[in-house]
Scaffold this active site. Sequence first.
Site, short mmCIF file in Angstrom:
data_model
loop_
_atom_site.label_atom_id
_atom_site.label_comp_id
_atom_site.label_asym_id
_atom_site.label_seq_id
_atom_site.Cartn_x
_atom_site.Cartn_y
_atom_site.Cartn_z
N GLN A 167 0.83 -1.21 0.00
CA GLN A 167 0.00 0.00 0.00
C GLN A 167 0.86 1.26 0.00
O GLN A 167 1.98 1.26 0.53
CB GLN A 167 -0.95 -0.01 1.21
CG GLN A 167 -0.24 -0.06 2.55
CD GLN A 167 -1.21 -0.20 3.73
OE1 GLN A 167 -2.42 -0.10 3.57
NE2 GLN A 167 -0.67 -0.42 4.91
N HIS A 216 0.84 -4.62 3.01
CA HIS A 216 -0.47 -4.87 3.63
C HIS A 216 -0.55 -6.34 4.02
O HIS A 216 -0.82 -6.67 5.15
CB HIS A 216 -1.60 -4.48 2.66
CG HIS A 216 -2.97 -4.65 3.27
ND1 HIS A 216 -4.09 -4.03 2.78
CD2 HIS A 216 -3.42 -5.38 4.31
CE1 HIS A 216 -5.15 -4.36 3.50
NE2 HIS A 216 -4.77 -5.18 4.45
N PHE A 247 -1.86 -5.33 13.89
CA PHE A 247 -1.96 -5.48 12.42
C PHE A 247 -1.33 -6.81 12.00
O PHE A 247 -1.92 -7.59 11.24
CB PHE A 247 -1.25 -4.29 11.76
CG PHE A 247 -1.32 -4.24 10.25
CD1 PHE A 247 -2.43 -4.69 9.55
CD2 PHE A 247 -0.27 -3.67 9.52
CE1 PHE A 247 -2.48 -4.61 8.15
CE2 PHE A 247 -0.31 -3.57 8.14
CZ PHE A 247 -1.42 -4.06 7.45
N HIS A 274 -3.51 -9.66 13.04
CA HIS A 274 -4.68 -9.76 12.16
C HIS A 274 -4.31 -10.45 10.85
O HIS A 274 -5.01 -11.36 10.38
CB HIS A 274 -5.24 -8.37 11.89
CG HIS A 274 -6.25 -8.31 10.79
ND1 HIS A 274 -7.57 -8.66 10.97
CD2 HIS A 274 -6.12 -8.00 9.46
CE1 HIS A 274 -8.22 -8.55 9.81
NE2 HIS A 274 -7.36 -8.15 8.88
N GLU A 275 -3.19 -10.03 10.26
CA GLU A 275 -2.78 -10.61 8.96
C GLU A 275 -2.42 -12.09 9.10
O GLU A 275 -2.77 -12.90 8.26
CB GLU A 275 -1.62 -9.80 8.35
CG GLU A 275 -2.02 -8.41 7.89
CD GLU A 275 -3.10 -8.42 6.80
OE1 GLU A 275 -2.98 -9.16 5.82
OE2 GLU A 275 -4.08 -7.66 6.95
N LYS A 322 -5.87 -14.07 10.03
CA LYS A 322 -6.86 -14.12 8.94
C LYS A 322 -6.30 -14.83 7.70
O LYS A 322 -6.97 -15.66 7.09
CB LYS A 322 -7.30 -12.70 8.55
CG LYS A 322 -8.31 -12.64 7.42
CD LYS A 322 -8.85 -11.23 7.22
CE LYS A 322 -9.76 -11.15 6.00
NZ LYS A 322 -10.21 -9.78 5.73
N HIS A 323 -5.05 -14.51 7.33
CA HIS A 323 -4.50 -15.02 6.07
C HIS A 323 -3.39 -16.06 6.28
O HIS A 323 -3.40 -17.11 5.64
CB HIS A 323 -3.93 -13.86 5.25
CG HIS A 323 -4.93 -12.80 4.93
ND1 HIS A 323 -5.92 -12.96 3.99
CD2 HIS A 323 -5.12 -11.55 5.45
CE1 HIS A 323 -6.65 -11.86 3.92
NE2 HIS A 323 -6.19 -11.00 4.80
O1 U2P Z 1 -10.88 -5.51 0.15
C1 U2P Z 1 -11.13 -5.24 1.50
C2 U2P Z 1 -10.40 -6.20 2.39
O2 U2P Z 1 -10.75 -7.56 2.05
C3 U2P Z 1 -9.65 -8.40 2.30
N1 U2P Z 1 -9.30 -9.15 1.07
C4 U2P Z 1 -9.67 -8.72 -0.14
C5 U2P Z 1 -9.38 -9.45 -1.28
C6 U2P Z 1 -8.68 -10.66 -1.15
O3 U2P Z 1 -8.39 -11.35 -2.12
N2 U2P Z 1 -8.32 -11.07 0.08
C7 U2P Z 1 -8.61 -10.33 1.20
O4 U2P Z 1 -8.27 -10.71 2.29
C8 U2P Z 1 -8.54 -7.54 2.84
O5 U2P Z 1 -8.70 -7.58 4.23
P1 U2P Z 1 -7.60 -7.47 5.32
O6 U2P Z 1 -6.49 -8.39 5.06
O7 U2P Z 1 -7.18 -6.04 5.27
O8 U2P Z 1 -8.37 -7.79 6.55
C9 U2P Z 1 -8.90 -6.18 2.27
O9 U2P Z 1 -8.31 -5.10 2.94
#
Ligand code: U2P
Length: 228
Positions: A34, A62, A112, A115-116, A119-120
């Site tokens: 970002q 991000h 942050f 969270h990342e 979630k991911h």
């Molecule tokens: O687009 C808004 C938020 O959705 C999450 N996102 C979006 C597209 C994708 O392929 N994967 C995904 O996670 C992101 O959320 P965050 O990681 O910020 O919680 C993105 O900011």
Amino acid sequence: MESKCLLLIYLLVLQSLALLCVSQDFDFFYFVQQWPGAYCDSDKNSCCYLTTGKPAADFSIHGLWPNYNDGSYPQNCDSNNPFDASKISDLISNMRKNWPSLSCPSNDGESFWSHEWEKHGTCSESVFDQHTYFETTLGLKQQTNLLKALKAAGIEPDGSSYSLENIKDAIKEGSGYTPWIECNEDSSGNSQLYQVYLCLDKSGSNLIECPVFPKGKRCGSEIEFPTF
Ligand code: U2P
């Protein structure tokens, strides 16, 4: 003997199924960076700097997001593996520099990162542990060096507008891969360069052309590159 074998097979099948439930598969990763100037002056966000100070005028990370080829993505895959800062203590100063939080209130960045990861990152446990997840992502930031690629094409964060095509071409020239550009709007409603998406293969080792681009709001054909 036969029933013992059957029991063993049954247990092995159960174990594999349990593993499948925790580490859902995915097809590729989005690596998302970002531009802090666009986060901070958007009409939606206020922004706050890390307690350790204002980040440099550079793109920041991000996240690294496992994704499916149909555009959907898994999330929050393993509540048994929460973020643990002690596992990445050697990376913290690099994280503060390259993966700073910009959300308010001002904080040390851990919420942050947590969270990342939760979630991911937890959806990529088939390839990464917490340390390799963050370390790999930091390495991608160095490898792609977006600001250098843009500056080499005369595109600077000076508040003026540039052609979206020229921005994409400059990043392709620098990184070798076609980016997806996400814009947001500044407080006057101008479309501006906000996030850059590149893709990584599912082994987490190589940048690739993105199999699919995110859906969502497109940028204008000329977009502002705000100062930070
Ligand atoms: O687009 C808004 C938020 O959705 C999450 N996102 C979006 C597209 C994708 O392929 N994967 C995904 O996670 C992101 O959320 P965050 O990681 O910020 O919680 C993105 O900011």
